[in-house]
Design a protein around this motif. Sequence first.
Motif, PDB file in Angstrom:
ATOM      1  N   ALA A 242      13.917   4.361  -8.463  1.00 57.17           N
ATOM      2  CA  ALA A 242      13.091   3.151  -8.542  1.00 57.17           C
ATOM      3  C   ALA A 242      13.833   1.954  -7.952  1.00 57.17           C
ATOM      4  CB  ALA A 242      12.699   2.874  -9.991  1.00 57.17           C
ATOM      5  N   CYS A 245      13.785   2.203  -4.257  1.00 57.29           N
ATOM      6  CA  CYS A 245      12.469   1.826  -3.714  1.00 57.29           C
ATOM      7  C   CYS A 245      12.325   0.309  -3.643  1.00 57.29           C
ATOM      8  CB  CYS A 245      11.361   2.425  -4.574  1.00 57.29           C
ATOM      9  SG  CYS A 245      11.132   4.204  -4.351  1.00 57.29           S
ATOM     10  N   ILE A 246      12.782  -0.373  -4.675  1.00 57.87           N
ATOM     11  CA  ILE A 246      12.707  -1.834  -4.689  1.00 57.87           C
ATOM     12  C   ILE A 246      13.526  -2.417  -3.537  1.00 57.87           C
ATOM     13  CG2 ILE A 246      13.335  -3.906  -5.988  1.00 57.87           C
ATOM     14  CD1 ILE A 246      12.697  -2.326  -8.552  1.00 57.87           C
ATOM     15  N   CYS A 265       7.238   4.105  -1.318  1.00 60.17           N
ATOM     16  CA  CYS A 265       8.072   3.492  -2.354  1.00 60.17           C
ATOM     17  C   CYS A 265       7.227   2.769  -3.402  1.00 60.17           C
ATOM     18  CB  CYS A 265       9.056   2.517  -1.714  1.00 60.17           C
ATOM     19  SG  CYS A 265      10.281   3.301  -0.645  1.00 60.17           S
ATOM     20  N   LEU A 269       6.945   3.515  -7.444  1.00 57.51           N
ATOM     21  CA  LEU A 269       7.190   2.469  -8.438  1.00 57.51           C
ATOM     22  C   LEU A 269       6.015   2.322  -9.402  1.00 57.51           C
ATOM     23  CD1 LEU A 269       8.885  -0.285  -6.245  1.00 57.51           C
ATOM     24  CD2 LEU A 269       9.960   1.060  -8.063  1.00 57.51           C
TER      25      LEU A 269
END
Length: 364
Positions: A242, A245-246, A265, A269
């Motif tokens: 996560a 992805c951020i 992504c 999330l």
Amino acid sequence: MKSELLIEKIHSRSNNLDFIRLIAAVLVIVSHSYPITGQQTELFSSISRGQWTFGGIAVSIFFVISGFLISKSYEHSNLKQFILNRILRLFPAIWIVTILTVLVLGPLLTTLTLSEYFRNYSTWSYFNNAFLISIQYGLPGVFENNVYPSAINGSIWTLPYEILCYIGLAIIGYYGLIKKGKGVLLLFIIIFILNSIIPQQLLNTNIHGFLLGSLLELILYFLMGAIFYSYRESIKLKPIWAIGCIVVLIITMQLGNFKGAFLFCGSYLIVFFAFYGKSIFSKVSKYGDLSYGIYIYAFPVQQIVQWKLNNQTSPFINFMISLPITLMFAFFSWHLVEKQALKFKKNTSNSSANQLKGDVNQCN
């Protein structure tokens, strides 16, 4: 950092899906407050260097969650029940908002006489919106002098696309492709390639009211949600993924290809924050599932605010006035219309109470 398998979490009633949808619905109001007040550049468009808007992100969130939950719903119902469930979830609320728009809002705000208003063909053709056929955005003499002229409910353009996704999922579900997983993944890859290679001019083609580019894009988000459900036994919810992805989204927000990154992504999330760990926002649903009501009532409320204040508002003022009014309409829409329709679904379904709960939590 610990990880959790997705399949271990999706059957729990304790999740953040309602909260995520609520935030997405509010983001739509934020996004629409800019064009409605005559501002050319929306907030997130500025942040992302013109790549996207809060409204675009919100709609994508809706479609990812919808693909996930509708896939789950299909596996717990037969085709006939699946169709009935979708009708009961989607249409009663849109019927009411359409009736209120034509028979209350229109007569009160039109610049025409009531006789002229009710004799106008466009007044009655607006009722097609109740069945999401050939979406009509204006009524005669209504909001013609607004900064964003004539449009009464610009949000509902996505609903026919969602119906197409429902139909497509029913077809692939009928042939067992949801359970197999690979079928959904293959369909996603095919549409992803088509969306990548088709020239932009062709993507702008209008096919019976559907923009080809928008159709392919929204199908991709819907299928991404379906993929997460189909591969729920293998997908892990890992905080480190996560965070990664951020980071990717922050980088692409500045360097480009944010929308492409968000497809993968952003979808991860959404699922991660919906199901990982303790669902601290799960209690938000005790007030009702307000996201659909917010979505279909916000735009006309925002236009009324703009009209009432003689077009002398900023995006912030429009948002702050419109939000509580919209929440009120959404609250009554849920408790007086949507919830009552779902009771009929409960009475006609052979599914368990837990399955009903899953069906109630459907995306807009």
